[in-house]
Write a protein that holds these residues in place. Sequence first.
Motif, PDB file in Angstrom:
ATOM      1  N   ALA A  80      37.458  35.606  45.694  1.00  0.00           N
ATOM      2  CA  ALA A  80      36.928  36.959  45.819  1.00  0.00           C
ATOM      3  C   ALA A  80      37.324  37.788  44.605  1.00  0.00           C
ATOM      4  CB  ALA A  80      37.440  37.631  47.090  1.00  0.00           C
ATOM      5  N   ALA A  81      36.492  38.780  44.308  1.00  0.00           N
ATOM      6  CA  ALA A  81      36.844  39.769  43.291  1.00  0.00           C
ATOM      7  C   ALA A  81      37.696  40.846  43.937  1.00  0.00           C
ATOM      8  CB  ALA A  81      35.592  40.371  42.681  1.00  0.00           C
ATOM      9  N   ALA A  82      38.611  41.407  43.169  1.00  0.00           N
ATOM     10  CA  ALA A  82      39.476  42.460  43.679  1.00  0.00           C
ATOM     11  C   ALA A  82      38.656  43.688  44.088  1.00  0.00           C
ATOM     12  CB  ALA A  82      40.510  42.844  42.620  1.00  0.00           C
ATOM     13  N   ASP A  83      39.294  44.574  44.835  1.00  0.00           N
ATOM     14  CA  ASP A  83      38.633  45.793  45.285  1.00  0.00           C
ATOM     15  C   ASP A  83      38.092  46.579  44.089  1.00  0.00           C
ATOM     16  OD1 ASP A  83      37.763  47.773  46.998  1.00  0.00           O
ATOM     17  OD2 ASP A  83      39.715  48.761  47.114  1.00  0.00           O
ATOM     18  N   GLU A  84      36.807  46.917  44.135  1.00  0.00           N
ATOM     19  CA  GLU A  84      36.085  47.650  43.087  1.00  0.00           C
ATOM     20  C   GLU A  84      35.820  46.824  41.826  1.00  0.00           C
ATOM     21  OE1 GLU A  84      34.592  50.440  43.627  1.00  0.00           O
ATOM     22  OE2 GLU A  84      35.474  50.500  45.633  1.00  0.00           O
ATOM     23  N   GLU A  85      36.161  45.546  41.834  1.00  0.00           N
ATOM     24  CA  GLU A  85      35.884  44.690  40.677  1.00  0.00           C
ATOM     25  C   GLU A  85      34.467  44.140  40.769  1.00  0.00           C
ATOM     26  OE1 GLU A  85      35.594  43.304  37.508  1.00  0.00           O
ATOM     27  OE2 GLU A  85      37.744  43.733  37.738  1.00  0.00           O
ATOM     28  N   GLU A 112      32.289  32.420  39.772  1.00  0.00           N
ATOM     29  CA  GLU A 112      31.159  31.514  39.960  1.00  0.00           C
ATOM     30  C   GLU A 112      31.373  30.213  39.197  1.00  0.00           C
ATOM     31  OE1 GLU A 112      27.573  33.717  39.005  1.00  0.00           O
ATOM     32  OE2 GLU A 112      28.387  35.472  40.031  1.00  0.00           O
ATOM     33  N   ALA A 113      31.944  30.314  37.992  1.00  0.00           N
ATOM     34  CA  ALA A 113      32.260  29.113  37.225  1.00  0.00           C
ATOM     35  C   ALA A 113      33.323  28.286  37.941  1.00  0.00           C
ATOM     36  CB  ALA A 113      32.736  29.488  35.823  1.00  0.00           C
ATOM     37  N   LEU A 114      34.338  28.948  38.484  1.00  0.00           N
ATOM     38  CA  LEU A 114      35.393  28.238  39.212  1.00  0.00           C
ATOM     39  C   LEU A 114      34.824  27.537  40.441  1.00  0.00           C
ATOM     40  CD1 LEU A 114      38.336  27.519  39.733  1.00  0.00           C
ATOM     41  CD2 LEU A 114      38.628  29.787  40.785  1.00  0.00           C
ATOM     42  N   ALA A 115      33.980  28.226  41.207  1.00  0.00           N
ATOM     43  CA  ALA A 115      33.387  27.620  42.399  1.00  0.00           C
ATOM     44  C   ALA A 115      32.534  26.400  42.037  1.00  0.00           C
ATOM     45  CB  ALA A 115      32.541  28.650  43.149  1.00  0.00           C
ATOM     46  N   ALA A 116      31.764  26.501  40.955  1.00  0.00           N
ATOM     47  CA  ALA A 116      30.922  25.385  40.530  1.00  0.00           C
ATOM     48  C   ALA A 116      31.775  24.218  40.040  1.00  0.00           C
ATOM     49  CB  ALA A 116      29.960  25.832  39.435  1.00  0.00           C
ATOM     50  N   ALA A 117      32.849  24.516  39.293  1.00  0.00           N
ATOM     51  CA  ALA A 117      33.727  23.453  38.801  1.00  0.00           C
ATOM     52  C   ALA A 117      34.432  22.746  39.951  1.00  0.00           C
ATOM     53  CB  ALA A 117      34.744  24.035  37.824  1.00  0.00           C
ATOM     54  N   LEU A 118      34.882  23.491  40.945  1.00  0.00           N
ATOM     55  CA  LEU A 118      35.494  22.868  42.115  1.00  0.00           C
ATOM     56  C   LEU A 118      34.478  22.010  42.868  1.00  0.00           C
ATOM     57  CD1 LEU A 118      37.672  25.866  43.340  1.00  0.00           C
ATOM     58  CD2 LEU A 118      38.532  23.626  42.624  1.00  0.00           C
ATOM     59  N   ALA A 119      33.245  22.486  42.952  1.00  0.00           N
ATOM     60  CA  ALA A 119      32.197  21.707  43.620  1.00  0.00           C
ATOM     61  C   ALA A 119      31.980  20.371  42.919  1.00  0.00           C
ATOM     62  CB  ALA A 119      30.892  22.503  43.668  1.00  0.00           C
ATOM     63  N   GLU A 120      32.044  20.372  41.572  1.00  0.00           N
ATOM     64  CA  GLU A 120      31.933  19.117  40.839  1.00  0.00           C
ATOM     65  C   GLU A 120      33.024  18.138  41.241  1.00  0.00           C
ATOM     66  OE1 GLU A 120      29.873  19.844  36.497  1.00  0.00           O
ATOM     67  OE2 GLU A 120      32.041  20.169  36.676  1.00  0.00           O
ATOM     68  N   ASN A 121      34.183  18.658  41.613  1.00  0.00           N
ATOM     69  CA  ASN A 121      35.306  17.819  42.043  1.00  0.00           C
ATOM     70  C   ASN A 121      35.292  17.532  43.537  1.00  0.00           C
ATOM     71  OD1 ASN A 121      36.195  17.834  39.428  1.00  0.00           O
ATOM     72  ND2 ASN A 121      37.798  19.357  39.747  1.00  0.00           N
ATOM     73  N   GLY A 122      34.213  17.956  44.211  1.00  0.00           N
ATOM     74  CA  GLY A 122      34.106  17.687  45.644  1.00  0.00           C
ATOM     75  C   GLY A 122      34.860  18.657  46.523  1.00  0.00           C
ATOM     76  N   VAL A 123      35.252  19.814  45.965  1.00  0.00           N
ATOM     77  CA  VAL A 123      36.035  20.801  46.719  1.00  0.00           C
ATOM     78  C   VAL A 123      35.136  21.986  47.068  1.00  0.00           C
ATOM     79  CG1 VAL A 123      38.032  22.341  46.715  1.00  0.00           C
ATOM     80  CG2 VAL A 123      38.148  20.127  45.532  1.00  0.00           C
ATOM     81  N   PRO A 124      34.836  22.200  48.348  1.00  0.00           N
ATOM     82  CA  PRO A 124      33.983  23.334  48.728  1.00  0.00           C
ATOM     83  C   PRO A 124      34.780  24.636  48.727  1.00  0.00           C
ATOM     84  CG  PRO A 124      34.659  22.139  50.680  1.00  0.00           C
ATOM     85  CD  PRO A 124      35.219  21.367  49.506  1.00  0.00           C
ATOM     86  N   THR A 125      34.093  25.743  48.529  1.00  0.00           N
ATOM     87  CA  THR A 125      34.734  27.058  48.506  1.00  0.00           C
ATOM     88  C   THR A 125      33.870  28.072  49.243  1.00  0.00           C
ATOM     89  OG1 THR A 125      33.649  27.662  46.425  1.00  0.00           O
ATOM     90  CG2 THR A 125      35.813  26.608  46.256  1.00  0.00           C
ATOM     91  N   ARG A 126      34.519  29.189  49.593  1.00  0.00           N
ATOM     92  CA  ARG A 126      33.789  30.386  50.021  1.00  0.00           C
ATOM     93  C   ARG A 126      33.967  31.430  48.928  1.00  0.00           C
ATOM     94  NH1 ARG A 126      35.912  28.840  55.202  1.00  0.00           N
ATOM     95  NH2 ARG A 126      34.221  28.525  56.725  1.00  0.00           N
ATOM     96  N   LEU A 127      32.871  31.922  48.405  1.00  0.00           N
ATOM     97  CA  LEU A 127      32.903  32.930  47.351  1.00  0.00           C
ATOM     98  C   LEU A 127      32.343  34.231  47.911  1.00  0.00           C
ATOM     99  CD1 LEU A 127      33.244  33.950  44.475  1.00  0.00           C
ATOM    100  CD2 LEU A 127      31.098  32.819  43.861  1.00  0.00           C
ATOM    101  N   LEU A 128      33.213  35.237  48.064  1.00  0.00           N
ATOM    102  CA  LEU A 128      32.786  36.499  48.667  1.00  0.00           C
ATOM    103  C   LEU A 128      32.097  37.425  47.687  1.00  0.00           C
ATOM    104  CD1 LEU A 128      35.808  37.336  51.021  1.00  0.00           C
ATOM    105  CD2 LEU A 128      33.747  35.982  51.491  1.00  0.00           C
ATOM    106  N   GLY A 129      32.330  37.227  46.376  1.00  0.00           N
ATOM    107  CA  GLY A 129      31.624  38.027  45.391  1.00  0.00           C
ATOM    108  C   GLY A 129      32.390  39.259  44.961  1.00  0.00           C
ATOM    109  N   ALA A 130      31.647  40.284  44.543  1.00  0.00           N
ATOM    110  CA  ALA A 130      32.237  41.461  43.907  1.00  0.00           C
ATOM    111  C   ALA A 130      32.720  42.496  44.916  1.00  0.00           C
ATOM    112  CB  ALA A 130      31.199  42.109  42.987  1.00  0.00           C
ATOM    113  N   ARG A 131      33.703  43.303  44.481  1.00  0.00           N
ATOM    114  CA  ARG A 131      34.148  44.509  45.183  1.00  0.00           C
ATOM    115  C   ARG A 131      34.476  44.240  46.650  1.00  0.00           C
ATOM    116  NH1 ARG A 131      30.220  49.434  43.564  1.00  0.00           N
ATOM    117  NH2 ARG A 131      32.018  50.552  44.424  1.00  0.00           N
ATOM    118  N   VAL A 132      35.457  43.368  46.880  1.00  0.00           N
ATOM    119  CA  VAL A 132      35.846  43.031  48.248  1.00  0.00           C
ATOM    120  C   VAL A 132      36.998  43.941  48.672  1.00  0.00           C
ATOM    121  CG1 VAL A 132      36.661  41.236  49.797  1.00  0.00           C
ATOM    122  CG2 VAL A 132      35.126  40.647  47.903  1.00  0.00           C
ATOM    123  N   PRO A 133      36.798  44.848  49.626  1.00  0.00           N
ATOM    124  CA  PRO A 133      37.881  45.725  50.085  1.00  0.00           C
ATOM    125  C   PRO A 133      39.003  44.909  50.729  1.00  0.00           C
ATOM    126  CG  PRO A 133      35.737  46.535  50.803  1.00  0.00           C
ATOM    127  CD  PRO A 133      35.516  45.149  50.291  1.00  0.00           C
TER     128      PRO A 133
END
Length: 336
Positions: free
Chosen positions: A224-229, A236-257
Amino acid sequence: MMGEALTAGAVARRLGVAVTTLRTWHQRYGLGPSRHVPGQHRRYTAEDLDRLEVMRRLTAQGVAPAEAAAWAKRVPVPLDSAPAADPGWAAAAAEIEPDGAASDGASPDGAAGDGAAPGGNTRDGGGHAIPVGRAGPTARGLARAAMRLDGPAQRDLLEMVVQRRGVVRAWDEVIMPVLIGIGERYAATLRYIEVEHLLSRSVTEVLSGVSRPPAGTSPRILLAAADEEQHTLPLEALAAALAENGVPTRLLGARVPPASLSDAIERTGPAAVLLWSQTPHTGNAAQLERLLHGPHRPLLVAAAGPGWVKDTLPAEVSLFGDLQEAIAALTAAATQ
């Protein structure tokens, strides 16, 4: 698609290149006509033309001919359905800020050449180049496409480099140098926000296309991105790179309170949580403190990005300085 084989002259006219160029591509790189009728010159088939179109497109975008040919040879299907074509993780600070202010970044000493190669768009976005340092021809080609606001060309190049080099090398060797260069151009001119926005969109589309682990695999990593980030490309690059290694993720995106992040942790029980901060304004260590003292503390609480100040972070928080380090630690946490 054509129904009959073509001569070299006919193919040259279709592609907008010289016949001598076709001969060079044939002699040096093996991209020649494949249809042979006894007693006649070899003719180009539909598949030959598709591969030559990939070759023409990539070389026009600045990719080295040998690399473009290697990719073109891997295209077994019609072009319409075929893909075309170490600054460090923290160097993402060179991206243009959403409010129009540019962050400080590295200072590459090279530049993408002005203008477009034959067969490409003849405008380069106003006669200014994006500096990419020693990043290589693929980054220079992406920089030219970015300046032309040529989204399809950007996606072709990004798809090519991700498939051939993997996400981490694509990020480090191609994407980041161009993003840094755009940031430098903005700092010097107060222009090109539209260039950064379109490139960021292209990067997002290509990274989201990287194959993910099977749906039945429960993600144990929360990003997740920090609050207001508002910056999320590094995540997104980290999530895709982990996916290449077979590791699933949850990506919440920007500005997560913080409250929303705590709710997500309570509902999903992740083994690791990573917060990204791009600027000191969003790098508030209290967000990480809250994760450490919450009722569902993850095994690993991590921070990444240039917005965090190491001395202000709790000792229990891991601060990652590059993509590879984050991948290794998160992969280990996911398998515990």
